[in-house]
Design a protein around this motif. Structure first.
Motif, PDB file in Angstrom:
ATOM      1  N   SER A   1      33.996-109.383 -83.655  1.00 51.97           N
ATOM      2  CA  SER A   1      34.053-109.523 -85.117  1.00 51.97           C
ATOM      3  C   SER A   1      33.287-108.390 -85.805  1.00 51.97           C
ATOM      4  CB  SER A   1      33.515-110.879 -85.558  1.00 51.97           C
ATOM      5  OG  SER A   1      32.142-111.006 -85.236  1.00 51.97           O
ATOM      6  N   VAL A   2      32.136-108.006 -85.231  1.00 54.74           N
ATOM      7  CA  VAL A   2      31.379-106.885 -85.813  1.00 54.74           C
ATOM      8  C   VAL A   2      32.180-105.603 -85.691  1.00 54.74           C
ATOM      9  CG1 VAL A   2      29.300-105.476 -85.515  1.00 54.74           C
ATOM     10  CG2 VAL A   2      29.122-107.954 -85.462  1.00 54.74           C
ATOM     11  N   HIS A   3      32.807-105.407 -84.545  1.00 56.63           N
ATOM     12  CA  HIS A   3      33.622-104.213 -84.346  1.00 56.63           C
ATOM     13  C   HIS A   3      34.797-104.182 -85.333  1.00 56.63           C
ATOM     14  CE1 HIS A   3      35.281-100.830 -82.233  1.00 56.63           C
ATOM     15  NE2 HIS A   3      36.444-101.472 -82.079  1.00 56.63           N
TER      16      HIS A   3
ATOM     17  N   SER B   1      35.325 -98.807 -92.151  1.00 56.40           N
ATOM     18  CA  SER B   1      35.608 -97.377 -91.957  1.00 56.40           C
ATOM     19  C   SER B   1      36.974 -97.014 -92.527  1.00 56.40           C
ATOM     20  CB  SER B   1      35.523 -97.012 -90.475  1.00 56.40           C
ATOM     21  OG  SER B   1      36.568 -97.626 -89.754  1.00 56.40           O
ATOM     22  N   ILE B   2      37.939 -97.903 -92.407  1.00 52.21           N
ATOM     23  CA  ILE B   2      39.268 -97.642 -92.978  1.00 52.21           C
ATOM     24  C   ILE B   2      39.193 -97.597 -94.501  1.00 52.21           C
ATOM     25  CG2 ILE B   2      41.568 -98.640 -93.296  1.00 52.21           C
ATOM     26  CD1 ILE B   2      41.393 -99.592 -90.369  1.00 52.21           C
ATOM     27  N   SER B   3      38.451 -98.541 -95.094  1.00 54.19           N
ATOM     28  CA  SER B   3      38.346 -98.539 -96.560  1.00 54.19           C
ATOM     29  C   SER B   3      37.594 -97.302 -97.056  1.00 54.19           C
ATOM     30  CB  SER B   3      37.670 -99.815 -97.054  1.00 54.19           C
ATOM     31  OG  SER B   3      36.317 -99.860 -96.652  1.00 54.19           O
TER      32      SER B   3
ATOM     33  N   ILE C   1      37.726 -91.969 -99.597  1.00 53.96           N
ATOM     34  CA  ILE C   1      37.453 -90.525 -99.538  1.00 53.96           C
ATOM     35  C   ILE C   1      38.740 -89.732 -99.711  1.00 53.96           C
ATOM     36  CG2 ILE C   1      36.730 -88.673 -97.986  1.00 53.96           C
ATOM     37  CD1 ILE C   1      34.565 -90.549 -96.946  1.00 53.96           C
ATOM     38  N   GLU C   2      39.813 -90.166 -99.070  1.00 53.28           N
ATOM     39  CA  GLU C   2      41.086 -89.456 -99.202  1.00 53.28           C
ATOM     40  C   GLU C   2      41.597 -89.493-100.644  1.00 53.28           C
ATOM     41  OE1 GLU C   2      43.681 -91.273 -96.371  1.00 53.28           O
ATOM     42  OE2 GLU C   2      42.957 -90.044 -94.708  1.00 53.28           O
TER      43      GLU C   2
END
Length: 180
Positions: A46-48, A55-57, A62-63
């Motif tokens: 769950s942490v992963h 990280s995706i958000s 950033i993009e």
């Protein structure tokens, strides 16, 4: 991984041989290690997944900001390229205006120019006299208004006898004595 029963048996042997002494600190250490082991086994997925989602958000954010920055830079470059030759365009426009003026003056009859040479100095002298009279009138109006203000101040100071008016008179009197 290690077998849990093997770990328990091995720890009992170490305690029985007095290699590991069971006291409060050791029990707390064993509890902490057990807690860390269980947390790692139960919550690692769950942490992963949570870290992956974050990280995706962050990557998407950033993009999008970089894309927006790229669009702004491109529009800025486009605007700068549009106005790059603005100074030379104005210079060329001025040169064309001078050429047009000279060509127009060459075609104007001399009689028209002579008649205007007589009229314009008269108009300019009239304008000059008008400006002088206007400045005199403005100076007179300002002095008249200032005289009214002074007389009103004296009237208020004498008739109303308010502390602020009396204080201003005393300050002005001290300043006058100071200049003498």
């Amino acid at each position: 991984m290690l077998n849990f029963s093997f770990v328990i048996i091995f720890s009992f042997i170490l305690v029985y041989q007095n290699i590991i002494i069971l006291n409060e600190e050791t029990l707390i250490l064993v509890c902490f290690i057990t807690f860390c082991f269980l947390i790692h086994n139960k919550l690692s997925k769950s942490v992963h997944s949570n870290f992956d989602d974050q990280s995706i958000s962050i990557k998407i954010s950033i993009e999008s900001s970089l894309n927006l920055l790229l669009k702004e830079l491109l529009t800025n470059i486009k605007v700068q390229s549009n106005y790059k030759g603005l100074a030379t365009d104005f210079k060329n426009l001025g040169d064309h205006f001078l050429k047009l003026s000279f060509s127009f003056l060459d075609r104007v009859p001399l009689q028209f120019v002579k008649s205007h040479k007589k009229i314009y100095p008269k108009k300019l002298s009239f304008t000059s006299r008008l400006e002088k009279q206007t400045t005199k009138l403005i100076a007179l109006l300002i002095s008249h208004k200032l005289a009214k203000i002074v007389s009103l101040k004296k009237f208020y100071a004498r008739n109303f006898k308010m502390n602020s008016f009396l204080c201003i008179d005393k300050v002005m009197l001290r300043e006058y004595f100071g200049t003498i």
